[in-house]
Design an enzyme around this catalytic site. Structure first.
Site, PDB file in Angstrom:
ATOM      1  CD  GLU A 236      -3.023  -1.016   0.379  1.00 11.19           C
ATOM      2  OE1 GLU A 236      -3.055  -0.056  -0.433  1.00 11.19           O
ATOM      3  OE2 GLU A 236      -3.889  -1.894   0.420  1.00 11.19           O
ATOM      4  CB  CYS A 270      -1.991   7.040   1.234  1.00 15.47           C
ATOM      5  SG  CYS A 270      -3.370   6.233   2.062  1.00 15.47           S
TER       6      CYS A 270
END
Ligand code: NDP
Length: 518
Positions: A236, A270
């Protein structure tokens, strides 16, 4: 020599607020070996018993919520409200979701066979734990990110060795403590403290799978290390999420979303809104609204309940934001509000900033900024917006704003990302059923949801033959007769036209009723 202690530092003041023993990289093989023993016993427990403990974990999280949110706020700098709504709420909901739904999600699945040749068999897919998982997490959501993986991991019967960021050792230590307090077996969730060298040693100790969340550069090192040992991994990584604002969008709502999506957690998410493409006909009004709303934000310590934007995590992070802005301005961008450090408030403060006249030659538009900057570019139409949104090595998530649902869906379908929100930003990260993960430089694999759980199990297919006394027609004893019968069998299955298929049935029976010489 490696430090024996890690310091937890309050980014609002630069003060040391705690000290935590660091793990020696040399200890990782022993830690993994111990985890293997604990995991075997844990996996032998019924799934429902494992899930019952997740309910206890939820209760412990709930009971200690004030203390947990205070630690997150002090160690990470984010406003207390965000520690509560993003980190704590996501952790509570994840515990609740997997406590209730894991038995259903991991229920063995019957596999019906379509082919006549294998109708005599029954198939099942069963899900088994991977074993010991190495989970490496960043500092920006120091409770929600590790909990989002550790919770489903233990529900599925795995043991975990978690390496939190060296910037948030206190939150990391809390994760271990919370699992122990909830009554999980001692050391089912072990936490190893330290910098990158401890993360690297964790991989070298060969866990059964690695789930890594962090930057692209570290993700590449993790992928290489995993590849050397053929350890599967989920990555990720970073994002450069685009928000597309069409002329028919509700500009009041869209501008509030843009401001929140760019500045929540001080832009250190993110899935932050990093780029905005707005249709030219409404760009002026949209920019005006964004600037006015940004200028009103209260910058300060996360402990103050009125604070909306806290400090960044470290001064080096502020340097990166400044360098992106300097580069953008040198190439013609204009800063409409913010754009300055605030040393008067503390070492890591930077004003929420709105920038316009940006283009893709600027670092601000193609590298992850990971800070409080809202960059807006006017575009001629949706077509140009989609082209620019997709002009990025990243592909984590994005959003589209329009009152026309059909148009929103069409644009969503064309964005090359792992998730798209229509008329909202970022919040899918908090939806337990929503898979999270990206494409391209944003990584591979998924966390959260059923798909995230599937990353944490081994899939096994179990085949049972119902005709156990019947030798199979494809076994040895090949001869001319078998060849002809098999050809008829293929005709039954695949010949164009029913008449031909039906007329071959008799000949095909020779594949079933045959004498086996071997
Ligand atoms: P880093 O990549 O710097 O660090 C992530 C983790 O990896 C930390 O625990 C770090 O330890 C550890 N690490 C460092 N070197 C190694 C190594 N060689 N082997 C194994 N582990 C190592 O990321 P940040 O912590 O700075 O987090 C910010 C980044 O994370 C941003 O790019 C952001 O976009 C991304 N992110 C992605 C998310 C997603 O879901 N896609 C969610 C949140 C963040 P240490 O910190 O102690 O050095």
């Amino acid at each position: 020599m490696l430090a024996t202690h890690l310091e937890s530092v309050d980014p609002a003041t630069g003060e040391v607020i705690g000290r935590f023993e660091s793990t020696s990289p040399a200890d990782l093989p022993r830690i993994l070996e111990h985890a293997r023993r604990v995991q075997e016993e844990w996996a032998a427990q019924p799934l429902r018993a494992r899930c019952a403990l997740l309910r206890r974990l939820r209760d412990v999280l709930y009971a200690r919520r004030d203390e947990i949110t205070e630690v997150i706020t002090r160690e990470c700098g984010k406003p207390r409200f965000e520690a509560l709504s993003a980190d704590l709420m996501v952790s509570l909901d994840t515990a609740s979701y997997f406590a209730w739904h894991t038995p259903r999600l991991l229920r063995p699945e019957t596999v019906p066979h379509h082919n006549l040749a294998v109708k005599g068999k029954s198939g099942r897919i069963v899900y088994e734990p991977c074993g010991v998982l190495g989970i490496i997490s960043p500092w920006n959501y120091p409770m929600a990110i590790p909990m989002g993986v550790v919770i489903p991991a233990v529900a599925a019967g795995n043991a975990v060795v978690l390496k939190p960021s060296e910037l948030t050792p206190w939150c990391g230590a809390l994760v271990r403590e919370l699992f122990e307090q909830a009554g999980f077996p001692a050391d089912l969730v072990q936490v190893v403290q330290g910098g990158g060298e401890v993360g690297a040693a964790l991989i070298e100790a060969k866990p059964d799978k690695v789930v890594f969340t962090g930057s692209v550069a570290t993700g590449q090192r993790v992928a290489e290390a995993c590849a050397r040992h053929l350890i599967p991994c989920v990555l990720e990584l970073g994002g450069k999420d685009a928000m597309i604002v069409m002329a028919d969008a509700d500009l009041e709502v869209a501008s509030s979303a843009a401001v929140w999506g760019s500045f929540t957690n001080c832009g250190q998410a993110c899935v932050s809104v990093e780029r905005i493409y707005v249709e030219r006909t409404v760009a002026e009004r949209f920019i005006e609204l964004c600037v006015a709303k940004t200028a009103k934000l209260k910058l300060g310590s996360g402990i103050d309940p009125d604070t909306e934007v806290g400090p960044m995590i470290r001064s080096a992070q502020v340097d990166r934001v400044e360098s992106h802005l300097r580069d953008a301005v040198a190439h013609g961008a204009r800063v409409l509000t913010g754009g300055k450090r605030r040393p008067d408030l503390g070492p890591c403060y930077f004003e929420p900033t709105v920038v316009v006249d940006v283009d893709h030659s600027m670092r601000l538009m193609h590298e992850e900024t990971f800070g409080p900057v809202l960059a807006i570019r006017a575009v001629s139409n949706g077509e140009e917006a989609v082209r620019l949104a997709n002009d990025s090595p990243f592909g984590l998530s994005g959003s589209v704003w329009t009152r026309d649902r059909e148009r929103g869906r069409k644009i969503a379908a064309r964005l090359k990302v792992g998730a798209v929100m229509i008329n909202d930003v970022m919040s899918y990260f908090g939806i337990c059923e929503a898979p999270h993960g990206g494409r391209g430089a944003s990584g591979w694999g998924r966390t959260h949801s059923r798909l995230g759980l599937m990353e944490l199990v081994q899939v096994k297919y179990v085949d049972e033959d119902r005709l156990s006394r019947w030798p199979k027609s494809w076994w040895f004893g090949y001869d001319q007769e078998l060849g002809v019968a098999t050809d008829r069998f293929l005709e039954v299955l695949f010949a164009p036209g029913w008449r031909r298929r039906v007329s071959s049935v008799r000949g095909a029976l020779g594949t079933v009723f045959r004498s086996h010489r071997i």
